[in-house]
Design a protein around this motif. Structure first.
Motif, PDB file in Angstrom:
ATOM      1  N   ARG A  60      11.578   1.602   1.785  1.00  0.00           N
ATOM      2  CA  ARG A  60      10.343   0.897   1.435  1.00  0.00           C
ATOM      3  C   ARG A  60       9.759   0.144   2.625  1.00  0.00           C
ATOM      4  O   ARG A  60       8.599  -0.267   2.593  1.00  0.00           O
ATOM      5  CB  ARG A  60      10.595  -0.063   0.271  1.00  0.00           C
ATOM      6  N   LEU A  61      10.543  -0.014   3.683  1.00  0.00           N
ATOM      7  CA  LEU A  61      10.081  -0.737   4.862  1.00  0.00           C
ATOM      8  C   LEU A  61       9.701   0.185   6.021  1.00  0.00           C
ATOM      9  O   LEU A  61       9.146  -0.275   7.016  1.00  0.00           O
ATOM     10  CB  LEU A  61      11.152  -1.724   5.332  1.00  0.00           C
ATOM     11  N   ALA A  62       9.972   1.454   5.896  1.00  0.00           N
ATOM     12  CA  ALA A  62       9.748   2.395   7.008  1.00  0.00           C
ATOM     13  C   ALA A  62       8.285   2.472   7.419  1.00  0.00           C
ATOM     14  O   ALA A  62       7.957   2.445   8.609  1.00  0.00           O
ATOM     15  CB  ALA A  62      10.268   3.779   6.632  1.00  0.00           C
ATOM     16  N   ASN A  89       0.837  -1.196   0.000  1.00  0.00           N
ATOM     17  CA  ASN A  89       0.000   0.000   0.000  1.00  0.00           C
ATOM     18  C   ASN A  89       0.875   1.250   0.000  1.00  0.00           C
ATOM     19  O   ASN A  89       2.050   1.198   0.371  1.00  0.00           O
ATOM     20  CB  ASN A  89      -0.910   0.012   1.234  1.00  0.00           C
ATOM     21  N   ALA A  90       0.297   2.361  -0.373  1.00  0.00           N
ATOM     22  CA  ALA A  90       1.037   3.619  -0.452  1.00  0.00           C
ATOM     23  C   ALA A  90       1.649   4.021   0.889  1.00  0.00           C
ATOM     24  O   ALA A  90       2.700   4.659   0.927  1.00  0.00           O
ATOM     25  CB  ALA A  90       0.119   4.734  -0.962  1.00  0.00           C
ATOM     26  N   ASP A  91       1.000   3.610   1.998  1.00  0.00           N
ATOM     27  CA  ASP A  91       1.518   3.975   3.315  1.00  0.00           C
ATOM     28  C   ASP A  91       2.592   3.015   3.827  1.00  0.00           C
ATOM     29  O   ASP A  91       3.066   3.136   4.954  1.00  0.00           O
ATOM     30  CB  ASP A  91       0.385   4.096   4.334  1.00  0.00           C
ATOM     31  N   GLY A  92       2.959   2.025   3.012  1.00  0.00           N
ATOM     32  CA  GLY A  92       4.012   1.091   3.382  1.00  0.00           C
ATOM     33  C   GLY A  92       3.523  -0.193   4.036  1.00  0.00           C
ATOM     34  O   GLY A  92       4.329  -1.052   4.380  1.00  0.00           O
ATOM     35  N   THR A  93       2.213  -0.326   4.210  1.00  0.00           N
ATOM     36  CA  THR A  93       1.647  -1.515   4.834  1.00  0.00           C
ATOM     37  C   THR A  93       1.180  -2.498   3.753  1.00  0.00           C
ATOM     38  O   THR A  93       1.293  -2.225   2.563  1.00  0.00           O
ATOM     39  CB  THR A  93       0.436  -1.150   5.706  1.00  0.00           C
ATOM     40  N   TRP A  94       0.658  -3.635   4.201  1.00  0.00           N
ATOM     41  CA  TRP A  94       0.049  -4.599   3.287  1.00  0.00           C
ATOM     42  C   TRP A  94      -1.326  -4.959   3.809  1.00  0.00           C
ATOM     43  O   TRP A  94      -1.594  -4.892   5.003  1.00  0.00           O
ATOM     44  CB  TRP A  94       0.905  -5.866   3.193  1.00  0.00           C
TER      45      TRP A  94
END
Length: 155
Positions: free
Chosen positions: A107-109, A71-76
């Motif tokens: 990308r993991l932040a 997702n754009a916010d870095g989550t899945w």
């Protein structure tokens, strides 16, 4: 005399059944694209790594798939367009770390921030913690034990 009430729900169910039956093959099965969620992709990395069967190409392709579904916010999420999911995010994050992404990879932040906000790994589902425990990333003592007698319980 019987009366059949044709509600919107009845009509929707009938249409759905008709559509599924129209797609059924003559042998009785259906053929279609199978999609999975990101936990299955992450678990492919976990499983093959744990068994010592991981190959660089497959791990790279799985990592690319995980990043493409982020997702754009870095989550899945568990499903496309869904809300962020803690277990999916933890598993995707861990799999990407196993695939070679560093802890400071930007990308993991967002994922790291989300996991911390949601209570950390301990708040994730038990299966997520079991996967991490297999790699000594989570203590087995903090994975719920299921008494073997439970298999004898009747539904």
């Amino acid at each position: 005399m019987s009366v059949t009430v044709g509600t919107d729900l009845d009509r929707a169910l009938d249409a759905g059944v008709e559509r599924l039956l129209s797609l059924q093959k003559s042998g009785g099965w259906w053929v279609g694209e199978l999609e999975s969620n990101v936990t299955m992709t992450a678990q492919q990395i976990f499983w093959t790594t744990f068994l010592g069967l991981a190959d660089d190409d497959t791990v790279r392709r799985c990592a690319n798939e995980l990043l493409a579904r982020q997702n754009a916010d870095g989550t899945w999420s568990i499903y496309w367009g869904g809300a962020p999911d803690l277990a999916a995010t933890v598993e995707a994050y861990a799999a990407l770390r196993m695939a070679g992404l560093g802890p400071d990879d930007p990308r993991l932040a967002g994922a790291r921030r989300y996991v911390e906000e949601q209570g950390g790994i301990g708040a994730a589902r038990v299966f997520t913690r079991i996967w991490l425990a297999l790699f000594d990333l989570w203590p087995w003592e903090e994975v719920q034990a299921i008494p073997p007698e439970f298999v004898l319980l009747r539904p």
